[in-house]
Enzyme design. Sequence first.
Site, PDB file in Angstrom:
ATOM      1  N   HIS A 268      47.134  33.976  39.855  1.00  0.00           N
ATOM      2  CA  HIS A 268      47.201  34.945  38.431  1.00  0.00           C
ATOM      3  C   HIS A 268      47.487  33.636  37.981  1.00  0.00           C
ATOM      4  O   HIS A 268      46.474  32.722  37.605  1.00  0.00           O
ATOM      5  CB  HIS A 268      48.244  35.628  38.710  1.00  0.00           C
ATOM      6  CG  HIS A 268      48.413  36.070  38.054  1.00  0.00           C
ATOM      7  ND1 HIS A 268      47.954  36.543  36.525  1.00  0.00           N
ATOM      8  CD2 HIS A 268      49.907  37.363  37.722  1.00  0.00           C
ATOM      9  CE1 HIS A 268      48.098  37.752  35.453  1.00  0.00           C
ATOM     10  NE2 HIS A 268      49.460  37.953  36.526  1.00  0.00           N
ATOM     11  N   HIS A 307      37.334  37.804  38.563  1.00  0.00           N
ATOM     12  CA  HIS A 307      37.956  37.962  37.701  1.00  0.00           C
ATOM     13  C   HIS A 307      38.420  39.737  38.395  1.00  0.00           C
ATOM     14  O   HIS A 307      36.995  40.396  37.381  1.00  0.00           O
ATOM     15  CB  HIS A 307      37.979  38.297  36.603  1.00  0.00           C
ATOM     16  CG  HIS A 307      39.046  38.810  35.500  1.00  0.00           C
ATOM     17  ND1 HIS A 307      39.860  40.295  35.727  1.00  0.00           N
ATOM     18  CD2 HIS A 307      40.399  38.008  34.967  1.00  0.00           C
ATOM     19  CE1 HIS A 307      41.192  39.964  34.371  1.00  0.00           C
ATOM     20  NE2 HIS A 307      41.913  38.903  34.057  1.00  0.00           N
ATOM     21  N   ASP A 363      40.732  30.774  32.216  1.00  0.00           N
ATOM     22  CA  ASP A 363      41.971  29.304  33.006  1.00  0.00           C
ATOM     23  C   ASP A 363      40.682  27.928  32.588  1.00  0.00           C
ATOM     24  O   ASP A 363      41.327  27.410  33.020  1.00  0.00           O
ATOM     25  CB  ASP A 363      42.465  29.903  34.597  1.00  0.00           C
ATOM     26  CG  ASP A 363      43.778  30.336  33.784  1.00  0.00           C
ATOM     27  OD1 ASP A 363      44.486  30.425  33.307  1.00  0.00           O
ATOM     28  OD2 ASP A 363      44.078  31.629  35.085  1.00  0.00           O
TER      29      ASP A 363
HETATM   30  N1  ACO Z   1      35.404  31.040  44.021  1.00  0.00           N
HETATM   31  C1  ACO Z   1      34.723  31.536  45.354  1.00  0.00           C
HETATM   32  N2  ACO Z   1      33.697  32.893  45.239  1.00  0.00           N
HETATM   33  C2  ACO Z   1      35.153  34.147  44.814  1.00  0.00           C
HETATM   34  C3  ACO Z   1      36.015  34.034  43.977  1.00  0.00           C
HETATM   35  C4  ACO Z   1      35.647  32.564  43.242  1.00  0.00           C
HETATM   36  N3  ACO Z   1      36.617  32.757  42.308  1.00  0.00           N
HETATM   37  N4  ACO Z   1      36.567  35.140  43.151  1.00  0.00           N
HETATM   38  C5  ACO Z   1      35.859  36.248  43.833  1.00  0.00           C
HETATM   39  N5  ACO Z   1      35.232  35.250  45.282  1.00  0.00           N
HETATM   40  C6  ACO Z   1      34.206  36.086  45.936  1.00  0.00           C
HETATM   41  C7  ACO Z   1      34.904  36.773  47.060  1.00  0.00           C
HETATM   42  O1  ACO Z   1      35.205  35.299  48.323  1.00  0.00           O
HETATM   43  C8  ACO Z   1      34.217  38.097  47.772  1.00  0.00           C
HETATM   44  O2  ACO Z   1      33.093  37.478  48.129  1.00  0.00           O
HETATM   45  P1  ACO Z   1      32.726  38.713  48.720  1.00  0.00           P
HETATM   46  O3  ACO Z   1      32.146  40.294  48.720  1.00  0.00           O
HETATM   47  O4  ACO Z   1      31.615  37.818  50.001  1.00  0.00           O
HETATM   48  O5  ACO Z   1      33.844  38.737  50.330  1.00  0.00           O
HETATM   49  C9  ACO Z   1      34.034  38.787  46.126  1.00  0.00           C
HETATM   50  O6  ACO Z   1      33.438  37.069  45.311  1.00  0.00           O
HETATM   51  C10 ACO Z   1      35.043  39.485  45.407  1.00  0.00           C
HETATM   52  O7  ACO Z   1      36.205  38.697  45.402  1.00  0.00           O
HETATM   53  P2  ACO Z   1      37.952  39.469  45.459  1.00  0.00           P
HETATM   54  O8  ACO Z   1      37.562  39.014  45.995  1.00  0.00           O
HETATM   55  O9  ACO Z   1      37.303  41.025  46.095  1.00  0.00           O
HETATM   56  O10 ACO Z   1      38.334  39.968  43.631  1.00  0.00           O
HETATM   57  P3  ACO Z   1      39.323  40.430  43.527  1.00  0.00           P
HETATM   58  O11 ACO Z   1      38.608  40.783  42.307  1.00  0.00           O
HETATM   59  O12 ACO Z   1      40.398  40.428  44.194  1.00  0.00           O
HETATM   60  O13 ACO Z   1      39.675  39.258  42.605  1.00  0.00           O
HETATM   61  C11 ACO Z   1      40.285  36.402  41.693  1.00  0.00           C
HETATM   62  C12 ACO Z   1      39.421  38.713  41.752  1.00  0.00           C
HETATM   63  C13 ACO Z   1      42.124  36.930  42.302  1.00  0.00           C
HETATM   64  C14 ACO Z   1      40.490  36.333  39.730  1.00  0.00           C
HETATM   65  C15 ACO Z   1      39.432  36.068  42.496  1.00  0.00           C
HETATM   66  O14 ACO Z   1      37.979  35.784  41.147  1.00  0.00           O
HETATM   67  C16 ACO Z   1      39.792  34.545  42.300  1.00  0.00           C
HETATM   68  O15 ACO Z   1      40.268  34.154  43.465  1.00  0.00           O
HETATM   69  N6  ACO Z   1      39.268  34.245  41.062  1.00  0.00           N
HETATM   70  C17 ACO Z   1      40.423  32.210  41.712  1.00  0.00           C
HETATM   71  C18 ACO Z   1      41.596  32.433  40.805  1.00  0.00           C
HETATM   72  C19 ACO Z   1      41.470  32.115  39.704  1.00  0.00           C
HETATM   73  O16 ACO Z   1      41.247  32.348  38.878  1.00  0.00           O
HETATM   74  N7  ACO Z   1      42.316  33.690  38.981  1.00  0.00           N
HETATM   75  C20 ACO Z   1      42.497  34.031  37.363  1.00  0.00           C
HETATM   76  C21 ACO Z   1      42.418  35.195  37.090  1.00  0.00           C
HETATM   77  S1  ACO Z   1      42.647  35.141  35.721  1.00  0.00           S
HETATM   78  C22 ACO Z   1      43.892  35.062  34.868  1.00  0.00           C
HETATM   79  O17 ACO Z   1      45.007  35.416  36.210  1.00  0.00           O
HETATM   80  C23 ACO Z   1      44.717  35.101  34.097  1.00  0.00           C
END
Ligand code: ACO
Length: 429
Positions: A268, A307, A363
Site C-alpha cells: 500500500h 492496482h 507510487d
Molecule cells: N508485478 C508483477 N506482477 C504483478 C504485479 C506487479 N507489480 N501486480 C500484480 N501482478 C500479477 C500477479 O502476480 C497476478 O498474476 P497471476 O494472475 O499470474 O497470479 C496478477 O498480476 C494479479 O495480481 P493480484 O495480486 O491478484 O492483484 P491485486 O489486485 O490483488 O493487487 C496490488 C494489487 C497489491 C497493487 C499489486 O498489483 C501489487 O502488489 N503491486 C505492487 C505494489 C504496489 O505498487 N502497490 C501500490 C498500490 S497503489 C497504492 O496503494 C497507493
Amino acid sequence: MRDESLTITDNRTGKTYKVPIENGAIRAIDLRQIKTEEDDFGLMTYDPGFLNTASCQSRITYIDGERGILNYRGYPIEQLAESSTFVETAYLIIHGELPTRQQLEDWTYHITHHTIIHRNIEKFIDGFHYDAHPMGVLLSTVAALSTFYPDAHDIMNPESRQLQTYRLLAKMPTLAAFAYRHSIGMPYAYPDNDLNYTGNFLNMLFKKTELKYRPDPVLERALDVLFILHADHEQNCSTSAMRSVGSSQVDPYSATADAAAALYGPLHGGANEAVLRMLTEIGSKEHIPDFIRRVKAGEGRLMGFGHRVYKNYDPRARIIKRMADEVFKVTGKNPLLEIALELEKIALEDEYFIKRKLYPNVDFYSGLIYQAMGFPITIFPVLFAIARTAGWVAQWIEMIGDADQKIARPRQIYLGADARDYVPIDQRA
Ligand code: ACO
C-alpha cells in the site's frame, strides 16, 4: 420500467428467489433467506480481500479504473492538481463542496493554528531509538494524541468532530517532521504560521540555523500537488481500516493510527519506498531485462505497477510524471529516472504486464520526486499519510453519519475441526 431485481434459483432445492437491485448491487443479507432447511444459516458470499463487495455507500471519491478516471466530489483530479491547493482540496473532500473565500480563510486559519503538539508528545518522540522508522513513530504518536484530547471520544458531536479534524490535519505534518528530525538528531523546528501548509512542513523538516526558512516555490507547489493526488482514494486498505476501526466508535486518533498502520505496508503506502529500493537494486539499464525475467518468474513484483482498481494508467501517475520535469529543473535529475523510464517502456510492451493490465501506479514516480527534493526514503509513506489524513477524516465523518452503518464484523466460513473433548497433556500423542 425495467425490473431492477435479480432472480436466483437454488439448484439444491429448486426454489426461486427475487432479490432487489439498488445502485448496481444486491444486499448480501438478502441472500440469507436462501436455505436448504429451516435451521440452515442461509447463503453467504465468500469474498477474501473484498474483490467485489461494496462495504459502504459514499459520495466522496469516484474512480473508474478501466478508463483511468479519479474525481473528488465530482471534480476531476487533473483540474484540482492544476488549480487547487491541498488545504482547499481537504475542505472539498471533507465538506463536499468547494469553500467560499471566507470559508477557506477560516479553514486555513484553524488548520494553521492547531499545528503545535504538546511538549509531552515531543518527549515520546525523544524516547524512540535513533533509527526508528518515522512511520512507526507517526502512527504511535497519532494514537497517543487520543490521550491528550479525551473530548475526541464525543464522536457523535459535530463540533467535536470539527475540532478533531482541525487537529488531525494540522498536527500530522508536525508529528511527521519531528519524527524525521529525531531520526537525524536535529532539534525540532517549530511551525511557522507565515508559511502555507506544505511550506511550513518543509520548514519543520529542513530548517537549520537560518532565522526564517524560505521554501523553494516550485518544490512547495510540487509537494502540494502530490498531497492533492494522495488526499483520498475511496475504499483502499487504509481507508477501510479507518472505517472498520472507526465503526467501533473509537476516537478518530486511534482510528487514524490504524489507518496509518495499514498504509505502512509495502503493498500500500510503503510501495513508493519499495520502488526506490527496487530501482537502486537494479542499478543500471543493462540489468532491467534480467529483473523483468525474475518478476515474470514470480520471484518478486515490479513495485509501483498494478492496482486493484486501475486497469489502465493511474491518472495520478500521469500528473506526477509530468511534474517530475519541473522539479528536476530545480533539483537536478534523479539518476534513477532513466532506469524507471526504461523499465516502464519495457513493461508496457511485455505480454505478461499487458495481459494482466499492469500499469504504473501513483507510487512509481512519486518516490523519484521525493528523493530529488531531499526527502529520505523512510519518510515517503509518512508524506502519503499526511495527505491521506484528509480522506480518512472525510470517510470517517461520512461513516458516522450513515444510518446504514454498523460495527464492521465480517462472517467467516469455518473449515476447522468439529467439536471435540479437551485432551490432558499426558494423553496427547
Ligand atoms: N508485478 C508483477 N506482477 C504483478 C504485479 C506487479 N507489480 N501486480 C500484480 N501482478 C500479477 C500477479 O502476480 C497476478 O498474476 P497471476 O494472475 O499470474 O497470479 C496478477 O498480476 C494479479 O495480481 P493480484 O495480486 O491478484 O492483484 P491485486 O489486485 O490483488 O493487487 C496490488 C494489487 C497489491 C497493487 C499489486 O498489483 C501489487 O502488489 N503491486 C505492487 C505494489 C504496489 O505498487 N502497490 C501500490 C498500490 S497503489 C497504492 O496503494 C497507493
